[in-house]
Design a protein around this motif. Structure first.
Motif, PDB file in Angstrom:
ATOM      1  N   ASP A 290       0.876  -1.247  -0.124  1.00 38.75           N
ATOM      2  CA  ASP A 290       0.040  -0.123   0.097  1.00 38.75           C
ATOM      3  C   ASP A 290       0.712   1.070  -0.035  1.00 38.75           C
ATOM      4  N   PRO A 291       0.384   2.483  -0.668  1.00 38.67           N
ATOM      5  CA  PRO A 291       1.259   3.589  -0.692  1.00 38.67           C
ATOM      6  C   PRO A 291       1.652   3.947   0.790  1.00 38.67           C
ATOM      7  N   SER A 292       0.746   3.667   1.664  1.00 42.12           N
ATOM      8  CA  SER A 292       1.109   4.127   3.122  1.00 42.12           C
ATOM      9  C   SER A 292       1.609   2.983   4.028  1.00 42.12           C
ATOM     10  N   ALA A 293       2.908   3.158   4.632  1.00 40.21           N
ATOM     11  CA  ALA A 293       2.956   1.962   5.923  1.00 40.21           C
ATOM     12  C   ALA A 293       2.137   2.063   6.845  1.00 40.21           C
ATOM     13  N   THR A 294       1.550   2.998   7.335  1.00 45.11           N
ATOM     14  CA  THR A 294       0.528   2.969   8.510  1.00 45.11           C
ATOM     15  C   THR A 294      -0.455   2.012   8.082  1.00 45.11           C
ATOM     16  N   ASP A 295      -1.076   2.261   6.731  1.00 41.91           N
ATOM     17  CA  ASP A 295      -2.299   1.554   6.141  1.00 41.91           C
ATOM     18  C   ASP A 295      -1.850  -0.021   5.918  1.00 41.91           C
ATOM     19  N   SER A 296      -0.595  -0.069   5.326  1.00 39.67           N
ATOM     20  CA  SER A 296      -0.151  -1.457   5.056  1.00 39.67           C
ATOM     21  C   SER A 296       0.017  -2.253   6.385  1.00 39.67           C
ATOM     22  N   ASP A 297       0.417  -1.578   7.483  1.00 37.75           N
ATOM     23  CA  ASP A 297       0.979  -2.281   8.829  1.00 37.75           C
ATOM     24  C   ASP A 297      -0.584  -2.707   9.304  1.00 37.75           C
ATOM     25  N   ALA A 298      -1.485  -1.693   9.443  1.00 35.95           N
ATOM     26  CA  ALA A 298      -2.942  -2.302   9.973  1.00 35.95           C
ATOM     27  C   ALA A 298      -3.583  -3.234   8.795  1.00 35.95           C
ATOM     28  N   LEU A 299      -3.468  -3.123   7.680  1.00 41.39           N
ATOM     29  CA  LEU A 299      -4.100  -3.900   6.812  1.00 41.39           C
ATOM     30  C   LEU A 299      -3.534  -5.562   6.691  1.00 41.39           C
ATOM     31  N   SER A 300      -2.220  -5.585   7.291  1.00 44.61           N
ATOM     32  CA  SER A 300      -1.847  -6.999   7.217  1.00 44.61           C
ATOM     33  C   SER A 300      -2.267  -7.671   8.271  1.00 44.61           C
ATOM     34  N   THR A 301      -2.834  -6.770   9.436  1.00 41.85           N
ATOM     35  CA  THR A 301      -3.533  -7.580  10.503  1.00 41.85           C
ATOM     36  C   THR A 301      -4.870  -7.768  10.124  1.00 41.85           C
ATOM     37  N   VAL A 302      -5.682  -6.799   9.413  1.00 43.53           N
ATOM     38  CA  VAL A 302      -6.953  -6.965   8.815  1.00 43.53           C
ATOM     39  C   VAL A 302      -7.323  -8.152   8.248  1.00 43.53           C
ATOM     40  N   VAL A 303      -6.392  -8.451   6.976  1.00 44.30           N
ATOM     41  CA  VAL A 303      -6.599  -9.686   6.266  1.00 44.30           C
ATOM     42  C   VAL A 303      -6.038 -10.780   7.158  1.00 44.30           C
ATOM     43  N   PHE A 304      -5.461 -10.735   7.968  1.00 47.91           N
ATOM     44  CA  PHE A 304      -5.014 -12.057   8.750  1.00 47.91           C
ATOM     45  C   PHE A 304      -6.171 -12.424   9.490  1.00 47.91           C
ATOM     46  N   VAL A 305      -6.963 -11.518   9.964  1.00 41.79           N
ATOM     47  CA  VAL A 305      -8.415 -11.826  10.950  1.00 41.79           C
ATOM     48  C   VAL A 305      -9.457 -12.048  10.068  1.00 41.79           C
ATOM     49  N   LEU A 306      -9.714 -11.530   8.978  1.00 38.22           N
ATOM     50  CA  LEU A 306     -10.857 -11.844   7.977  1.00 38.22           C
ATOM     51  C   LEU A 306     -10.583 -12.791   7.123  1.00 38.22           C
ATOM     52  N   ASP A 307     -11.518 -13.542   6.914  1.00 32.87           N
ATOM     53  CA  ASP A 307     -11.575 -14.476   5.642  1.00 32.87           C
ATOM     54  C   ASP A 307     -11.185 -13.618   4.341  1.00 32.87           C
ATOM     55  N   PRO A 308     -10.793 -14.409   3.418  1.00 32.18           N
ATOM     56  CA  PRO A 308     -10.513 -13.753   2.190  1.00 32.18           C
ATOM     57  C   PRO A 308     -11.706 -12.939   1.404  1.00 32.18           C
ATOM     58  N   SER A 309     -12.899 -13.483   1.455  1.00 33.32           N
ATOM     59  CA  SER A 309     -14.026 -12.782   0.854  1.00 33.32           C
ATOM     60  C   SER A 309     -14.328 -11.665   1.780  1.00 33.32           C
ATOM     61  N   ALA A 310     -14.233 -11.505   2.952  1.00 35.36           N
ATOM     62  CA  ALA A 310     -14.343 -10.222   3.754  1.00 35.36           C
ATOM     63  C   ALA A 310     -13.117  -9.100   3.604  1.00 35.36           C
ATOM     64  N   SER A 311     -12.047  -9.815   3.277  1.00 34.10           N
ATOM     65  CA  SER A 311     -10.829  -9.033   2.936  1.00 34.10           C
ATOM     66  C   SER A 311     -10.927  -8.200   1.624  1.00 34.10           C
ATOM     67  N   ARG A 312     -11.724  -9.100   0.692  1.00 32.19           N
ATOM     68  CA  ARG A 312     -11.925  -8.328  -0.815  1.00 32.19           C
ATOM     69  C   ARG A 312     -12.866  -7.142  -0.712  1.00 32.19           C
ATOM     70  N   ARG A 313     -13.895  -7.484   0.354  1.00 28.36           N
ATOM     71  CA  ARG A 313     -14.763  -6.271   0.499  1.00 28.36           C
ATOM     72  C   ARG A 313     -14.062  -5.186   1.043  1.00 28.36           C
ATOM     73  N   VAL A 314     -13.139  -5.275   1.959  1.00 26.38           N
ATOM     74  CA  VAL A 314     -12.453  -4.077   2.590  1.00 26.38           C
ATOM     75  C   VAL A 314     -11.547  -3.450   1.584  1.00 26.38           C
ATOM     76  N   LEU A 315     -10.969  -4.230   0.650  1.00 25.99           N
ATOM     77  CA  LEU A 315     -10.114  -3.502  -0.341  1.00 25.99           C
ATOM     78  C   LEU A 315     -10.693  -3.231  -1.502  1.00 25.99           C
ATOM     79  N   ALA A 316     -11.918  -3.341  -1.774  1.00 17.59           N
ATOM     80  CA  ALA A 316     -12.632  -3.112  -2.819  1.00 17.59           C
ATOM     81  C   ALA A 316     -12.496  -1.688  -3.114  1.00 17.59           C
ATOM     82  N   PRO A 317     -12.510  -0.795  -2.276  1.00 11.86           N
ATOM     83  CA  PRO A 317     -12.637   0.687  -2.682  1.00 11.86           C
ATOM     84  C   PRO A 317     -11.096   1.045  -2.792  1.00 11.86           C
TER      85      PRO A 317
END
Length: 357
Positions: A290-317
């Motif tokens: 991700d362009p932001s290290a703050t966001d990539s750090d947080a998102l590496s946890t988000v997609v670790f916790v969520l299942d892939p289909s939910a991660s796709r919804r978060v990353l869709a925008p």
């Protein structure tokens, strides 16, 4: 100490006579070739490493010192291990009355709770009591009883935190102290701050690593299209899943290869699903660009916790955000890529059903 490698181009320049140099047009003056420098620095419970390509040792030392001072400053501000930190003060006092904080800390908290809201609580920096209950705070490891976890129910949860941008205040609506833990976003926040500082000082080629889990590449390696990064395949020890060139963007990885404990043959990960108050099961590794290290750090946890289909919804925008997910859960494909620029999810002898998008 920073090593000063020999530079043949510079040595060649030295043998020119002063008269010859003075006769050259200004535009034709030979420019110093960048040299590579590296330094490491312990902070935030890990080792930060900075690689710079700059003209000389003095420039490198100045930039390194400024960068590491910035990391130390942010650790003093945001550490939940230091009672004197601003984050610890908020944790202690915001349950009794709204706490006014500085703009930088407020911006950090706004971004943290933004990701809590977007992920519906899969990301949550209020998990400090969970880390203590499960023994991760001091690396001991234990399994709490359900009674213990039930007692923590009202002491964690991002919905208990209220932020007021107009007054720059934080308050806990459960009216009790909470424990904010920046571990899943703080290093990325520090990396972004260092990137801005180095760019403000004219650095055009650098690589910042926060313990290898969050990286940022400024510019490129001289003569290359980017900074090379290998992403391991956790399914096969020693295997590389894919190699990329990182340029003016960040990469963060979440995994349980270092912080975990084993009880009765079962492995317990330090990454929690705050909603169940238990360590995540079945996930091996997540990597986010991700362009932001703050966001990539947080998102590496988000997609670790969520299942892939939910991660796709978060990353869709966020079409510029890429994710690579490795799982050993029987209910999920072993490899899933989201917005990834190539096709790293190839089958191995031990895996089938890989998917990409």
């Amino acid at each position: 100490m920073i090593k000063h490698p020999k530079n043949p181009a510079r040595e060649a320049i030295k043998i020119l006579s002063l008269a010859a140099v003075c006769t050259l047009p200004l535009a034709a003056q030979p420019q110093p070739q960048p040299q590579h420098f590296r330094q490491t620095h312990p902070a935030m419970g890990t080792i930060f490493t900075i690689d710079l390509n700059v003209p000389d040792q003095a420039t490198a030392e100045q930039n390194m010192n400024l960068a590491f001072e910035e990391i130390d400053r942010l650790e003093a501000l945001l550490s939940n291990y230091r009672p004197s930190s601003e984050l610890s003060r908020i944790s202690r006092e915001a349950g009794s009355a709204p706490v006014v904080t500085d703009p930088e800390t407020f911006r950090f908290l706004e971004r943290s709770f933004y990701w809590s809201r977007v992920s519906d609580g899969a990301f949550d920096i209020t998990v400090g009591p969970l880390l203590r209950a499960w023994g991760f705070f001091f690396h001991q490891g234990r399994i709490p009883s359900q009674t213990e976890l039930n007692a923590l129910h009202d002491k964690i949860g991002w919905r208990h935190v209220s932020l007021d941008p107009e007054t720059r205040t934080i308050s806990f609506t459960n009216h009790q102290p909470m424990e904010l833990d920046p571990g899943s976003i703080g290093k990325g926040f520090a990396v972004d701050s260092v990137v801005k500082l180095l760019r403000d000082h004219g650095v055009t080629s650098a690589f910042i690593s926060a313990g290898g889990s969050t990286l940022y590449a400024i510019g490129t390696v001289p003569g290359a299209a980017g900074w090379p990064v290998d992403i391991p395949d956790p399914r096969v020890p020693g295997k590389i899943a894919t190699s990329i060139l990182l340029k003016d963007t960040s990469l963060s990885t979440g995994a349980c290869t270092e912080k975990f404990f084993i009880k009765n043959g079962h492995r317990y990960c330090h990454i929690f699903d705050p909603r169940s108050m238990r360590p995540v099961e079945g996930m091996l590794q997540t990597t986010v660009i991700d362009p932001s290290a703050t966001d990539s750090d947080a998102l590496s946890t988000v997609v670790f916790v969520l299942d892939p289909s939910a991660s796709r919804r978060v990353l869709a925008p966020r079409p510029e955000t890429q994710a690579l997910i490795f799982s050993q859960s029987p209910s999920q494909p072993p490899c899933v890529s989201i917005n990834w620029k190539n096709t790293p999810c190839r089958e191995t002898p031990a895996s089938k059903g890989t998917t990409s998008q």
